[in-house]
Scaffold this motif. Structure first.
Motif, PDB file in Angstrom:
ATOM      1  N   THR A 148      55.956   2.418  29.119  1.00 20.14           N
ATOM      2  CA  THR A 148      55.514   3.266  30.241  1.00 20.14           C
ATOM      3  C   THR A 148      55.877   2.642  31.583  1.00 20.14           C
ATOM      4  O   THR A 148      55.352   3.048  32.617  1.00 20.14           O
ATOM      5  N   GLY A 149      56.782   1.663  31.567  1.00 16.36           N
ATOM      6  CA  GLY A 149      57.137   0.972  32.800  1.00 16.36           C
ATOM      7  C   GLY A 149      56.240  -0.244  33.014  1.00 16.36           C
ATOM      8  O   GLY A 149      55.399  -0.575  32.187  1.00 16.36           O
ATOM      9  N   VAL A 150      56.461  -0.892  34.134  1.00 17.51           N
ATOM     10  CA  VAL A 150      55.686  -2.089  34.487  1.00 17.51           C
ATOM     11  C   VAL A 150      54.963  -1.818  35.801  1.00 17.51           C
ATOM     12  O   VAL A 150      55.597  -1.464  36.800  1.00 17.51           O
ATOM     13  N   PRO A 151      53.627  -1.946  35.828  1.00 15.22           N
ATOM     14  CA  PRO A 151      52.881  -1.651  37.060  1.00 15.22           C
ATOM     15  C   PRO A 151      53.080  -2.736  38.124  1.00 15.22           C
ATOM     16  O   PRO A 151      53.121  -3.918  37.832  1.00 15.22           O
ATOM     17  N   ASP A 154      60.426   1.416  36.561  1.00 13.39           N
ATOM     18  CA  ASP A 154      61.340   1.278  35.422  1.00 13.39           C
ATOM     19  C   ASP A 154      61.906  -0.144  35.380  1.00 13.39           C
ATOM     20  O   ASP A 154      63.051  -0.401  35.787  1.00 13.39           O
ATOM     21  N   ILE A 155      61.089  -1.057  34.880  1.00 10.35           N
ATOM     22  CA  ILE A 155      61.408  -2.475  34.787  1.00 10.35           C
ATOM     23  C   ILE A 155      61.195  -2.891  33.341  1.00 10.35           C
ATOM     24  O   ILE A 155      60.280  -2.385  32.681  1.00 10.35           O
ATOM     25  N   GLY A 173      58.663   0.747  51.374  1.00 10.21           N
ATOM     26  CA  GLY A 173      58.387  -0.479  50.649  1.00 10.21           C
ATOM     27  C   GLY A 173      57.217  -1.225  51.263  1.00 10.21           C
ATOM     28  O   GLY A 173      56.673  -0.785  52.284  1.00 10.21           O
ATOM     29  N   PRO A 174      56.876  -2.366  50.676  1.00 13.64           N
ATOM     30  CA  PRO A 174      57.372  -2.908  49.406  1.00 13.64           C
ATOM     31  C   PRO A 174      56.661  -2.250  48.224  1.00 13.64           C
ATOM     32  O   PRO A 174      55.698  -1.522  48.463  1.00 13.64           O
ATOM     33  N   PRO A 175      57.095  -2.478  46.997  1.00 16.66           N
ATOM     34  CA  PRO A 175      58.260  -3.277  46.627  1.00 16.66           C
ATOM     35  C   PRO A 175      59.542  -2.458  46.775  1.00 16.66           C
ATOM     36  O   PRO A 175      59.525  -1.243  46.584  1.00 16.66           O
ATOM     37  N   SER A 176      60.624  -3.119  47.097  1.00 15.67           N
ATOM     38  CA  SER A 176      61.884  -2.394  47.239  1.00 15.67           C
ATOM     39  C   SER A 176      63.065  -3.354  47.189  1.00 15.67           C
ATOM     40  O   SER A 176      62.938  -4.535  47.525  1.00 15.67           O
TER      41      SER A 176
END
Length: 715
Positions: A89-92, A103-104, A498-501
């Motif tokens: 489910t992605g990384v928070p 999407d990490i 951002g961040p994060p960006s």
């Protein structure tokens, strides 16, 4: 806002000094090879943008199993054994007070994350080569090789000797189908010693080992897939059916009925011979010709003679239409190599990048960089040249279709992350629209405004209501996301990004990176375009668009120059981790048109500083094209040409493929290099919105005679 509106003016194609003898110029730069190549050499190719066939010195895939790639040919590896796809489910990451899943790669789901990165992946549809005395023809058996790519006609002619006997192979592609046609002449065919061989690889499991595949597929898993001759075999046709789990297709073969061939396979073939077939003359002859059409369907291909005629016609039509640049009357010693790169780049983008419904991958249709997926942030560099070179049909084959295809998944992505509109993926393909997990993929920003830039190119070519309506849905979804993503900073009163960006250069600390200079300027430009677009359609303009556009944080400065992101002081110019690639600051007055938030005086001073600190050996990828564009825009013509002619540092190989350079680790080709180069050349030759005079990007020192026709000004 006025500067954005100004670019709505139609810029008519330029015609300078009359008609150019295009065939004469193009034919000067045929590619000739007289040495055997190896697996580190880019193969010559035939193809049509959706399909390409790469060849070794034999004009086929005999001793080097180069690739046969198509836009439709994709495959999924076996599912991971440790975890389910739905578990990912992605990384928070904490984002302005709330957790957002990006999407990490998930460290708790390494196999699932890698599967999502590597799937689906392009497959090699099959190898077609020569077989000599019962074995695949080896490089050691070949002498006196000579191969020539006739660029004007799109024909590869290969001659060589085997056991002292001459062999000639003529190879052609087809603009109308995923087909390649061959004509083979030799007394070794007459004696029965030289046959055609077809073989089919199996896709490997796509771990990080296969991030860049020069040869797509392996031949050591014959039991994992099946091939078979599909009866009946007619007098002039035959079909091979290849089944790889969920991916199935045909190789449809055809030859002249007056010179029939026999398709066969050794009886009870096992092991490596399981998927190996031969084509041999039905009766004694020294000449063989046939067509191989790759398709999900069983079809009757065009005859070799038909493909011969329409291939030449198609290439001649390509060269005679659209834009052209002729430097052959220039006395500057760099002009010849620059002309070679211009001509061969146009050939290669037609073969590798003229796709339908999707942008090309970084390595085109030659090999599988990044598992065959394309990068959304690179679509401008891959495709903007089609518009400025007067080849709008190829641009329109991709846009806005690729965005329309990805719109449902992008809307869903933004909703899941808590934003409105469409959040475009970074590394993807059109089959699933999935944003491949990646440490950079999930946080990159600059692909989001691209639809507005591309829409402006489309409108410049065709300023009609039809264009406005065609792009409206994509622009609306994009602007909704951009306005929603920007965060209102109550302390400053500005909207922040951002961040994060991550920014263009992907080299800043993402959890600390706020208000990247280029991304801020691009965000403003894109929102202004969206507002103008709605006004032209007489549609309601969302208040949020205007509010965010007018109150975005300004591009950050330090010491009177632009800084990469907010919070840096003047000392950042001594930070090698940033100055080894400061191209984002060049882009403020490079590919980005004039905007309300970029001060041209500050941008010029910043560009001069970049000229001082960005060492030639550090410039890679599409860095040279954007530097050339920027230099032309700020009036530094000598600098602009220098960037295009720094041949010691920016290398194109003997076939004319751009080499990425730097630490990318990617094998050639680097198609954004060829395509970005063409965009820069058109920019410098025909100019841009507001430019004046002839060839405004070239020095007026008398050494450059720049003739051009059919080009459009850039934005």
């Amino acid at each position: 806002m006025g500067l954005v509106v100004a670019v709505w003016l139609l810029v008519l194609p330029s015609l300078v000094l009359g008609r150019i003898d295009r065939e004469w110029v193009v034919s000067k730069y045929n590619v000739v090879r007289t040495s055997l190549i190896d697996n580190e050499t880019t193969p010559l190719q035939v193809g049509n943008g959706n399909f390409a066939f790469g060849v070794d010195n034999t004009g086929m895939q005999s001793f080097l199993p180069f690739n046969t790639l198509s836009s439709w040919a994709w495959h999924n590896d076996s599912l991971p054994t440790n975890g389910e796809l739905t578990d990912y489910t992605g990384v928070p990451m904490l984002t302005h007070g709330r957790n957002v899943s990006y999407d990490i790669p998930d460290p708790d789901l390494p196999e699932v994350s890698q599967w999502l990165i590597g799937n689906p992946n392009r497959i090699n549809l099959g190898r077609i080569g020569l077989r000599y005395k019962g074995s695949t023809l080896a490089a050691s058996e070949i002498t006196e090789p000579r191969q020539e790519l006739d660029v004007w006609n799109g024909v590869i002619t290969s001659t060589f000797k085997v056991a002292g006997e001459q062999v000639k192979v003529v190879t052609q592609g087809d603009f109308e189908s995923d087909a390649v046609a061959f004509q083979i002449e030799s007394d070794l065919v007459l004696s029965g010693e030289l046959l055609v061989e077809l073989d089919f690889p199996y896709p490997p499991i796509h771990s990080t080992t296969y991030k860049y595949e020069v040869f797509v597929g392996v031949y050591d898993f014959p039991e994992n897939h099946t091939t078979a001759i599909v009866p009946p075999v007619h007098k002039d046709t035959a079909h091979i059916y290849h089944k790889l789990q969920e991916t199935n297709y045909f190789v449809n073969l055809r030859w002249p009925s007056s010179s029939p061939l026999t398709l066969s396979q050794p009886k009870n073939a096992t092991g490596l011979a399981t998927h190996r077939y031969t084509l041999s003359p039905h009766r004694r002859t020294s000449e063989v010709s046939f067509t191989a059409l790759f398709s999900p369907d069983k079809q009757t291909p065009a005859s070799p003679s038909t493909i011969h005629r329409r291939n030449i016609h198609g290439w001649n039509e390509y060269w005679n239409n659209g834009g052209f640049v002729d430097l052959t009357s220039s006395s500057n010693p760099a002009a010849g190599e620059l002309q070679r790169r211009i001509i061969l780049s146009q050939y290669h983008v037609r073969v590798n990048s003229a796709a339908t419904g999707q942008s090309p991958q970084e390595s085109g249709l030659m090999n599988n960089g990044w598992y065959g997926k394309f990068h959304m942030e690179m679509v401008v560099w891959h495709n903007a040249h089609w518009a400025t070179w007067g080849r709008q049909e190829f641009f329109d084959d991709i846009f806005p279709g690729v965005y329309e295809t990805l719109l449902p998944s992008s809307l869903e992505r933004a909703t899941k992350m808590g934003w409105e509109g469409a959040r475009w993926p970074k590394m993807t393909e059109v089959t699933t629209g999935t944003s491949s997990p990646g440490g950079i993929n999930g946080l990159l920003l600059w692909q989001q405004p691209h639809p507005m830039y591309l829409a402006m190119l489309a409108y410049q070519a065709s300023p009609t209501n039809e264009t406005l309506h065609r792009w409206d849905r994509v622009i609306t979804a994009t602007a909704d996301y951009m306005a929603s993503y920007a965060w209102k900073n109550e302390s400053s009163g500005y909207y922040d990004l951002g961040p994060p960006s991550y920014g263009v250069t992907e080299n800043t600390p993402p959890e600390e990176t706020t208000n990247l200079a280029y991304e801020i300027a691009y965000w403003r430009y894109a929102l202004d375009v969206a507002i103008t677009w709605k006004a032209k359609l007489d549609h309601h303009i969302p208040t949020k668009w205007k509010t965010v556009a007018e109150n975005l944080a300004p591009p950050p400065q330090a010491g009177g120059l632009y800084a990469v992101y907010e919070g840096l002081n003047e000392s950042w110019w001594s930070d090698r981790s940033l100055t080894d690639d400061p191209r984002s600051l060049i882009m403020l007055q490079g590919i980005l048109p004039d905007t309300a938030v970029v001060d041209p005086v500050v941008a010029k001073k910043t560009a001069d500083k970049v000229w001082e600190v960005w060492a030639d050996e550090d410039i890679r990828g599409w860095g040279r094209p954007v530097l050339a564009i920027n230099s032309a825009r700020i009036g530094e013509r000598e600098r602009a040409v220098y960037h295009l002619t720094a041949y010691e540092f920016w290398r194109f190989d003997d076939a004319g493929f751009a080499i990425r350079g730097g630490d990318g680790g990617t094998p050639p080709p680097f198609m954004p290099g060829n395509a970005g180069f063409l965009y820069a050349v058109a920019y410098m030759a025909a100019g841009w919105a507001g430019s004046e005079g002839r060839a405004p990007g070239f020095p007026q020192d008398g050494s450059w005679d720049v003739k051009h026709e059919g080009l459009l000004k850039a934005l």
